[in-house]
Design an enzyme around this catalytic site. Structure first.
Site, PDB file in Angstrom:
ATOM      1  N   ASP A 184      11.097   9.037  16.295  1.00 33.31           N
ATOM      2  CA  ASP A 184       9.854   8.327  15.992  1.00 33.31           C
ATOM      3  C   ASP A 184       9.275   8.881  14.699  1.00 33.31           C
ATOM      4  OD1 ASP A 184       7.660   6.461  17.337  1.00 33.31           O
ATOM      5  OD2 ASP A 184       6.607   8.153  16.407  1.00 33.31           O
ATOM      6  N   ASN A 192       1.249   3.247   6.755  1.00 29.93           N
ATOM      7  CA  ASN A 192       1.102   1.816   6.445  1.00 29.93           C
ATOM      8  C   ASN A 192      -0.307   1.493   5.951  1.00 29.93           C
ATOM      9  OD1 ASN A 192       3.551   0.504   6.688  1.00 29.93           O
ATOM     10  ND2 ASN A 192       3.370   0.194   8.883  1.00 29.93           N
ATOM     11  N   ASP A 201       7.738  -0.664   4.652  1.00 28.16           N
ATOM     12  CA  ASP A 201       9.084  -1.199   4.889  1.00 28.16           C
ATOM     13  C   ASP A 201      10.126  -0.443   4.070  1.00 28.16           C
ATOM     14  OD1 ASP A 201       8.041  -3.057   6.609  1.00 28.16           O
ATOM     15  OD2 ASP A 201       8.158  -4.738   5.207  1.00 28.16           O
ATOM     16  N   GLU A 228       8.582   1.742  14.414  1.00 36.34           N
ATOM     17  CA  GLU A 228       9.037   2.955  13.732  1.00 36.34           C
ATOM     18  C   GLU A 228       9.819   3.849  14.683  1.00 36.34           C
ATOM     19  OE1 GLU A 228       4.744   3.881  15.075  1.00 36.34           O
ATOM     20  OE2 GLU A 228       5.870   2.139  14.368  1.00 36.34           O
TER      21      GLU A 228
END
Length: 325
Positions: A184, A192, A201, A228
């Site tokens: 993770d 983000n 991305d 993620e």
């Protein structure tokens, strides 16, 4: 005489398709081979029994099947092909001297994709086979899109559900250890929010490719199973080797040196890993092991992150490796 047109080359591409021809007449096999041998891998079999075994061994892209054969006829073989999970989706074209409409209907009702009567025209056989190989190509592309994540180009959760169980059953049969786990990305929502989803991305693609390359070196595979979150497995050897593999994953992400200024001026993007080593048995399952891996992951997430929580079920001992930098 049997050369392919440019259009036929364009449609089926340059893929190395395998055509399995099953006919008790050698002359028919030679004719079919002469049509396709320069462009495809052609396998010729003179009996249904031999053809069935070669289909299992070679997994052909298409089967050209005669009906009138001694011992076991084409209809009987067709029934066996459709009942076998490995062979049921292989397209079958009947090429036969039976010209009765009832026989043709029977063949198509059994699942044949086409029915060609002897004596056949070479060009028609070639064109029909190429048409069905084009369908095979398109089906394979659709399957690829269905099983792979478009952003990272990693296999997705659906592919994980297939492959993880396959490897589990294989390891169970051989009684060999496997390591299953979850990666993770730490503080990815903050990343983000700070850098924007487009940059997020880009980071995910870099992380995915890095983990994939690292695990590949150890015989493993990784799948994107969440925003993620990545699931993985690799064959377990000695306990030290497992830790080396997991630590290598952490180091590979650290070496990317992706800044994470949303956390602190000197912070880099990192990952947390929960992993479980297990020898598959009837008392366990992939689902149970992944639940334990998730519990291990959250031990790391609730601590300093950028680390591994590793549990060996076979010695009932856990180890946590944190702050490797």
């Amino acid at each position: 005489m049997h050369s392919f047109t440019k259009e036929e080359h364009r449609r089926v591409g340059e893929q190395n398709y395998t055509i399995l021809c099953i006919d008790d007449e050698s002359v028919n096999l030679k004719v079919l081979a002469s049509i396709f041998k320069d462009h495809y891998n052609v396998i010729a079999c003179k009996s249904a029994k031999q053809g069935f075994q070669r289909a299992l061994n070679e997994n052909p892209d298409i089967i050209l099947l005669d009906i009138l054969m001694p011992e076991e006829n084409g209809f009987e073989l067709m029934a066996k092909l459709k009942q076998h999970p490995q062979l049921t989706n292989i397209p079958v074209i009947f090429i036969t001297g039976l010209q009765d409409a009832e026989d043709e209907e029977k063949g198509l009702m059994m699942g044949a994709c086409d029915y060609i009567q002897k004596p056949f025209n070479y060009g028609i056989v070639r064109a029909r086979v190429n048409t069905h190989l084009e369908i095979v190509r398109q089906r394979n592309l659709l399957q690829k899109f269905a099983l792979f994540d478009s952003l990272t180009e990693l296999p997705n959760r659906r592919k994980w559900q297939q492959d993880s169980v396959d490897y589990w059953l294989s390891a169970k049969s051989a009684q060999t250890a496997m390591v299953y786990g979850i990666v993770d990305v730490d503080h990815f929502k903050k990343y983000n929010d700070y850098y924007g989803h487009q940059q997020g991305d880009v980071a995910l693609r870099k992380i995915a490719n890095t983990i994939r390359r690292t695990l590949f070196e150890f015989g493993g595979a990784v799948f994107r199973c969440g925003g993620e979150e990545f699931y993985f497995y690799f064959p377990g050897n000695q306990q030290f080797s497992d830790e080396v593999t997991l630590t290598a994953c952490l180091k590979s992400i650290e070496n990317l040196a992706i800044p994470h200024l949303a956390i602190s001026p000197n912070c880099l993007v990192s990952v947390s890993i929960g992993a479980v080593r297990v020898i598959p048995s009837d008392n366990n399952s992939v689902e149970k092991v992944m639940k334990q891996a998730d519990e291990r992951l959250y031990l790391v997430k609730n601590s300093d992150r950028n680390g591994v929580s590793y549990l060996d079920l076979n010695i009932e001992k856990q180890q946590i490796v944190l702050d490797i930098s």
